[in-house]
Design a protein around this motif. Structure first.
Motif, PDB file in Angstrom:
ATOM      1  N   LEU B 216       0.823  -1.212   0.000  1.00 53.14           N
ATOM      2  CA  LEU B 216       0.000   0.000   0.000  1.00 53.14           C
ATOM      3  C   LEU B 216       0.855   1.260   0.000  1.00 53.14           C
ATOM      4  N   LYS B 217       2.065   1.122   0.539  1.00 59.26           N
ATOM      5  CA  LYS B 217       2.938   2.297   0.637  1.00 59.26           C
ATOM      6  C   LYS B 217       3.172   2.944  -0.710  1.00 59.26           C
ATOM      7  N   LYS B 218       3.201   2.146  -1.770  1.00 59.33           N
ATOM      8  CA  LYS B 218       3.503   2.736  -3.076  1.00 59.33           C
ATOM      9  C   LYS B 218       2.392   3.677  -3.530  1.00 59.33           C
ATOM     10  N   HIS B 219       1.202   3.500  -2.949  1.00 60.05           N
ATOM     11  CA  HIS B 219       0.108   4.438  -3.240  1.00 60.05           C
ATOM     12  C   HIS B 219      -0.099   5.407  -2.077  1.00 60.05           C
ATOM     13  N   LYS B 220       0.916   5.470  -1.197  1.00 62.28           N
ATOM     14  CA  LYS B 220       0.821   6.335  -0.005  1.00 62.28           C
ATOM     15  C   LYS B 220      -0.435   6.037   0.801  1.00 62.28           C
ATOM     16  N   ASP B 221      -0.773   4.768   0.887  1.00 66.10           N
ATOM     17  CA  ASP B 221      -1.937   4.424   1.693  1.00 66.10           C
ATOM     18  C   ASP B 221      -1.529   3.462   2.814  1.00 66.10           C
ATOM     19  N   PHE B 222      -2.455   3.163   3.673  1.00 66.82           N
ATOM     20  CA  PHE B 222      -2.200   2.435   4.905  1.00 66.82           C
ATOM     21  C   PHE B 222      -3.307   1.415   5.118  1.00 66.82           C
ATOM     22  N   ASP B 223      -3.027   0.343   5.844  1.00 68.70           N
ATOM     23  CA  ASP B 223      -4.107  -0.610   6.108  1.00 68.70           C
ATOM     24  C   ASP B 223      -4.743  -0.430   7.484  1.00 68.70           C
ATOM     25  N   ASN B 224      -4.148   0.433   8.277  1.00 69.24           N
ATOM     26  CA  ASN B 224      -4.729   0.797   9.568  1.00 69.24           C
ATOM     27  C   ASN B 224      -4.448   2.274   9.788  1.00 69.24           C
ATOM     28  N   ALA B 225      -5.451   3.032  10.131  1.00 67.12           N
ATOM     29  CA  ALA B 225      -5.236   4.457  10.352  1.00 67.12           C
ATOM     30  C   ALA B 225      -6.179   4.968  11.423  1.00 67.12           C
ATOM     31  N   VAL B 226      -5.651   5.894  12.212  1.00 69.61           N
ATOM     32  CA  VAL B 226      -6.425   6.513  13.287  1.00 69.61           C
ATOM     33  C   VAL B 226      -6.376   8.013  13.075  1.00 69.61           C
ATOM     34  N   GLY B 227      -7.493   8.690  13.227  1.00 71.98           N
ATOM     35  CA  GLY B 227      -7.506  10.132  13.046  1.00 71.98           C
ATOM     36  C   GLY B 227      -8.424  10.824  14.027  1.00 71.98           C
ATOM     37  N   ILE B 228      -8.122  12.088  14.268  1.00 72.84           N
ATOM     38  CA  ILE B 228      -8.942  12.903  15.173  1.00 72.84           C
ATOM     39  C   ILE B 228      -9.332  14.183  14.443  1.00 72.84           C
ATOM     40  N   VAL B 229     -10.613  14.518  14.507  1.00 78.86           N
ATOM     41  CA  VAL B 229     -11.066  15.817  14.010  1.00 78.86           C
ATOM     42  C   VAL B 229     -11.673  16.581  15.183  1.00 78.86           C
ATOM     43  N   GLU B 230     -11.038  17.721  15.468  1.00 82.39           N
ATOM     44  CA  GLU B 230     -11.515  18.606  16.524  1.00 82.39           C
ATOM     45  C   GLU B 230     -12.390  19.670  15.852  1.00 82.39           C
ATOM     46  N   PHE B 231     -13.579  19.915  16.400  1.00 78.25           N
ATOM     47  CA  PHE B 231     -14.483  20.898  15.799  1.00 78.25           C
ATOM     48  C   PHE B 231     -14.583  22.147  16.673  1.00 78.25           C
ATOM     49  N   TYR B 232     -14.969  23.253  16.028  1.00 81.35           N
ATOM     50  CA  TYR B 232     -15.085  24.510  16.773  1.00 81.35           C
ATOM     51  C   TYR B 232     -16.268  24.531  17.736  1.00 81.35           C
ATOM     52  N   ASN B 233     -17.227  23.687  17.524  1.00 77.86           N
ATOM     53  CA  ASN B 233     -18.384  23.735  18.432  1.00 77.86           C
ATOM     54  C   ASN B 233     -18.215  22.847  19.669  1.00 77.86           C
ATOM     55  N   GLY B 234     -16.949  22.650  20.081  1.00 69.05           N
ATOM     56  CA  GLY B 234     -16.721  21.929  21.334  1.00 69.05           C
ATOM     57  C   GLY B 234     -16.966  20.438  21.209  1.00 69.05           C
ATOM     58  N   LYS B 235     -16.775  19.914  20.007  1.00 65.42           N
ATOM     59  CA  LYS B 235     -16.986  18.491  19.790  1.00 65.42           C
ATOM     60  C   LYS B 235     -15.733  17.886  19.154  1.00 65.42           C
ATOM     61  N   ILE B 236     -15.554  16.608  19.372  1.00 64.90           N
ATOM     62  CA  ILE B 236     -14.403  15.897  18.804  1.00 64.90           C
ATOM     63  C   ILE B 236     -14.884  14.572  18.225  1.00 64.90           C
ATOM     64  N   ALA B 237     -14.411  14.265  17.039  1.00 67.23           N
ATOM     65  CA  ALA B 237     -14.670  12.941  16.467  1.00 67.23           C
ATOM     66  C   ALA B 237     -13.342  12.233  16.280  1.00 67.23           C
ATOM     67  N   TYR B 238     -13.327  10.949  16.549  1.00 66.65           N
ATOM     68  CA  TYR B 238     -12.104  10.199  16.243  1.00 66.65           C
ATOM     69  C   TYR B 238     -12.453   8.899  15.558  1.00 66.65           C
ATOM     70  N   TYR B 239     -11.581   8.513  14.641  1.00 62.53           N
ATOM     71  CA  TYR B 239     -11.892   7.451  13.693  1.00 62.53           C
ATOM     72  C   TYR B 239     -10.802   6.401  13.653  1.00 62.53           C
ATOM     73  N   TYR B 240     -11.232   5.229  13.326  1.00 61.82           N
ATOM     74  CA  TYR B 240     -10.288   4.137  13.065  1.00 61.82           C
ATOM     75  C   TYR B 240     -10.753   3.428  11.799  1.00 61.82           C
ATOM     76  N   CYS B 241      -9.840   3.288  10.829  1.00 64.36           N
ATOM     77  CA  CYS B 241     -10.140   2.495   9.631  1.00 64.36           C
ATOM     78  C   CYS B 241      -9.137   1.361   9.581  1.00 64.36           C
ATOM     79  N   SER B 242      -9.607   0.213   9.180  1.00 60.26           N
ATOM     80  CA  SER B 242      -8.690  -0.914   9.050  1.00 60.26           C
ATOM     81  C   SER B 242      -9.171  -1.831   7.943  1.00 60.26           C
ATOM     82  N   ARG B 243      -8.217  -2.438   7.281  1.00 60.03           N
ATOM     83  CA  ARG B 243      -8.531  -3.485   6.289  1.00 60.03           C
ATOM     84  C   ARG B 243      -7.916  -4.805   6.756  1.00 60.03           C
ATOM     85  N   MET B 244      -7.838  -5.005   8.079  1.00 61.64           N
ATOM     86  CA  MET B 244      -7.047  -6.104   8.624  1.00 61.64           C
ATOM     87  C   MET B 244      -7.846  -7.034   9.530  1.00 61.64           C
TER      88      MET B 244
END
Lengths: 355, 355, 355, 355
Positions: B216-244
């Motif tokens: 996957l690296k050759k396409h700059k992609d990953f098989d497991n990823a974690v992310g956080i999105v902080e919002f201005y309205n005092g909320k937070i979302a966090y995500y996990y994607c996996s193909r494993m």
């Protein structure tokens, strides 16, 4: 040119009748609902809106309906008392039949239907036991068939309805055949599926109470009942029926084998949501059988259509439907009389005094 | 006379395209599938068997198909790269559009579709985010809307696919936009639903690994990823994607409010069976999204048809589809660069050096 | 000066005897284990290592042990056949008694113990029904007492052991009293707890099979049995005992009331781990009762000690222990004879012929 | 002659100090609590009732206590600010030390304790991370060690407290070190356990909100926070801490490997009871960590005692306790600053500007 679709008529448009009609109309691509019958003006009114515009001819007379040219099959969802008569008449018109359970609360009448069907082996005649079409029961059956639990030995099954304070169940008890015929018949059918339909009862016992619907007594019925059926092949089934659940419909089955166990719907749920709140974690439960078995009825419809069009075997035998009602009636007899019933190895009733 | 049914054409007959076509053909009573297009001979062959006999005209040219007289709507299930062009062309022919997600992996192109739709407000243009039609997410949303968890504050959501050793995902990564655009876009859409579609990101961070698909690296992609999105309205979302995932598809969401929490699919299951055996108690998990979301797609189809026929509002805004892809693309950028992205209160990107 | 600790002797150092001894030694701060008895040299050998170094005097003669000066209580974990005799002898020495269940498999002998205890009301004499001390059953009882399920009406309870292929259960059946006396006695005790200990049986039925241990037949016992006890107060209990579980110990109880239901251990588990793997999601189950009830035994020990030291009431009546064994024996009689037993409203046996 | 028991002193008799003292007094058979210290008159008063009568000498001065002849070990449950000083003093008196976490919120001071311990390798010095002693985490670790999930790759862990409206947490935040040091330190410790304690962070990011306790802002703390730690060995941990749960304590961990997954406490529960009622099916959740981890603390006590008496290795390294606090402090820094922290492969902080 478009493939032929099975030309189907729906008899009865009550609660379950409507559902059958709509399933054949909308959710069975190989079928075409072309006729519907109800003696009830309100139901006909409903049909004028929901069926007629889609090419369904409406009838207030059953005999008339089954003469409609081109008709190939009838789905019967009328009152139980006319199931058998309508099924036989349909067969006489050379129509395939899907009949809502039970064929009748009378075993003799059930047998009339079975005999009529035997004389017309080219017709597909099925009594709808919806659990046979449920994906969870199917998955359990497949696991059991593959030896996943050794030899099935004990079956526990319950059909438990949400408490209905309206008094509906009291009226209903007047002609339902009693809880074991009306409710447990599904559990008994599952028993015949998992234990083999040649299983012969050795003894039958049952006990019940009227805890929340005392008026059931006037129809010799109960709102909670427990029964045991002992079979000659070294297997035992035990049942619980209730109309008293606070939380919703709870139909649970466990099949216990010599090397493992399968449970179906041990943890009932309306959907995949859990609600976490100050009082704990809560999930909801479907209030009615439709919330649990809707997709099973859709599959039942489609598999019936396939069998009719392709002349393939039905997934369950008509004779089982009689056997399930018979065992249910015996359980009900044991329940009402307080006496255990005994049977010899050929399945014949043995008088108490002879034991 | 029969009520008019929505005349629908299906573009694309790949895995998801076939499903859309069959849903419009068989599972949406108010629709009539009248045309289908695929550039792929094998798919056309499939259609000759499964669609043509039911009155569906087949095309190998999209432009030709959308000229079919009487057509009212198109469902687009082709490759992502042509979604936008086909959607715009359909609108130009005055057709309603249901487009498989995403509209495009390019935000600019997504916006072209949105703008085209804005100019034709009488058309229903929807990008299918299936979870919006899932009964469990609907039930959760209703509970949240009724104040059942106070003010939604934290959202955790994951889209986790069963491991596919075939190498499919590596090829797919070449043009999918990356895990956050391809997979987490569903979780982001849910976030916009539960947090409000006016929520403005404040910061975005993400990290990933390639644990089982190093290519996957050759396409700059990953098989497991974690992310956080902080919002201005005092909320937070966090995500996990996996193909494993070893066990199957596991898409889970938790919405955590000031007074409670909702979970959706925390305990994934194929059906209601548990198998008890010498190693413990086991339940199975659907291998793919279809096992989890089949009924949601059916409802999506029907609700789209209803909106077109009755001119009622669609249940989700087209602009959200762009916003979800935009946030996904930012997460992917953060993932690949290893840098957190920052935004001002109007939602504009802020350079790191300016903070 | 240190508070006085209850001076306790342990009789019997078999599997359960050892556990009682160690609980009094190590897990009941207000008790001091000062003596222990076993007729078995191997058990004495074990005690030399595990008890003697901590100040416990060892005996090979029960009568001698209970003469040890300063002794205040005895915990009896010997073979069932000597429970009663030892309990009575202990009372004669003015000792409190905690006796492992059952007091005896003979009702007459059970009653001897109860009568002996009645004559010495200053002594605390308890037959250990561990589930009464389990935090889950306690929590369920509290909810039921607070009206959380309306009026308890139906009780389903099962005691299911992991299959033991060693043949142990066959030997054990020679003197255990049978599955309903040995296993279901716990479920019956729970019934008396939730239904009231004044509940009078109206009828008793039971059926069983020998599915995996055919040699049980020689002791007239079964490896799977189902029974129903109908009570005069409008309540019904039904039981399932099995020694055939593949997955482990599975003791489940449901208390069904007019307005709700409580389940205890419906989803057995060894711990809070789930293992997700290619075959699904699996959790393990405790192999034996100790894995389920260890903490209940610890609480039993401590509450017994408290009652002795503080002269406070015991949490369960000794007479219930007899009643539970009596009902168990009747279930066993019904099981072996294939006959339902009937009782009049005073609880007296009614001959079949009189019904 | 009785085996020697570890002579233990307890420092601090606050909420957790009391529990430690009672565990050593009553639930660790090989230990003897002989001394206890508190500077607080109320706590001393409690100790006069609950400890002194059992032979425990009470002190209001720590230095005095650790001079008590015969003392072998100290359990430190005082305020975090004095943990380190007391631990070092105890070591100087040649005493084994079990110190409540954290050693300090200052890394430098933590390191002082580690260095002091290194100079006295014959002493057992342990910082109590209770989850290491929990049977569920132990079972999960064993499964992971046996290859049950392939190579652990992603770890999700959360420590979520029940909302406490009293304002306690606001005061507490003044000196707790912040949510990541106070709460997530447990999750970080688990990470080091499952990922290997030589795992080196590559980047650390964290975001938070104050949703229900706005006054936390004055101590630069948050009531909900999410963080990600990326490690150089191809692994990622992500954490969620909250003090806002409506339903109770919810500490959940998932360890996701290349071939499977383990979850611990995904479905929290107070006990094995489910309550079925008109609103659905509800189970309760422990309100506090003690309801979840009581038995883990008992095991911690006993394993510490065993290691001291038998000179066997402790089950966790003291240096890990520092590393966990260090990572927690970095997460807290990232949380407060809004900046991701970066590290080189030796674990040294890299300035943002240098990237």
């Amino acid at each position: 040119m478009a493939p032929k679709r099975l030309q189907v008529a729906a008899a009865g448009l009550g609660r379950m009748g409507k559902r059958h009609a709509l399933n054949f109309l909308n959710r069975a691509p190989r079928s075409q609902l072309v006729a519907a019958f109800s003696p009830d003006p309100e139901e006909i009114q409903w049909a004028k809106t929901h069926l007629e515009p889609y090419g369904v001819t409406l009838y207030t007379d059953y005999d008339e309906m089954i003469q409609q040219p081109g008709l190939q099959a009838v789905v019967i969802g009328t009152a139980t008392s006319v199931h058998a008569e309508e099924a036989i008449k349909a067969m006489e018109k050379n129509l395939h039949v899907l009949c809502e359970k039970p064929l009748s609360t009378s075993i003799a009448i059930c047998n009339d239907v079975v005999n009529a069907a035997k004389q017309r082996p080219h017709l597909k005649v099925m009594c709808g036991f919806s659990r046979r079409f449920d994906e969870s029961y199917r998955a359990a059956y497949e696991k059991a068939s593959n030896g996943g639990i050794g030899r099935p030995t004990i079956l526990r099954s319950q059909t438990c309805d949400k408490h209905d304070p309206s008094g509906f169940f009291v009226e209903y008890a007047a002609w339902s055949g009693g809880v074991f015929v009306d409710m447990a018949v599904h559990d008994i059918d599952l028993t015949l599926w998992f234990f083999g339909d040649d299983a012969i009862p050795k003894s039958i016992s049952a006990y019940g109470v009227t805890a929340v619907q005392p008026d059931l007594k006037k129809h010799k019925d109960f709102d909670n009942a427990v029964g045991i059926v002992e079979f000659y092949n070294g297997k035992i089934a035990y049942y619980y029926c209730s109309r008293m659940m606070a939380h919703g419909q709870e139909d649970v089955t466990e099949i216990i084998g010599t090397e493992g166990k399968l449970s179906v719907n041990l943890n009932p749920q309306s959907n995949l949501v859990n609600h976490y709140h100050a009082g704990g974690i809560t999930r909801e439960v479907p209030p009615h059988y439709w919330g649990r078995f809707e997709q099973a009825f859709v599959r039942e419809t489609n598999e019936f259509v396939d069998a009719c069009l392709d002349d393939t075997p039905l997934p369950l035998k008509l004779s089982n439907a009689v056997k399930a009602v018979q065992i249910g009636a015996w359980l009900q007899e044991a329940l009402v009389s307080g006496q255990s019933l005994k049977f010899d190895e050929t399945g014949r009733r043995v008088e108490i005094s002879k034991i």
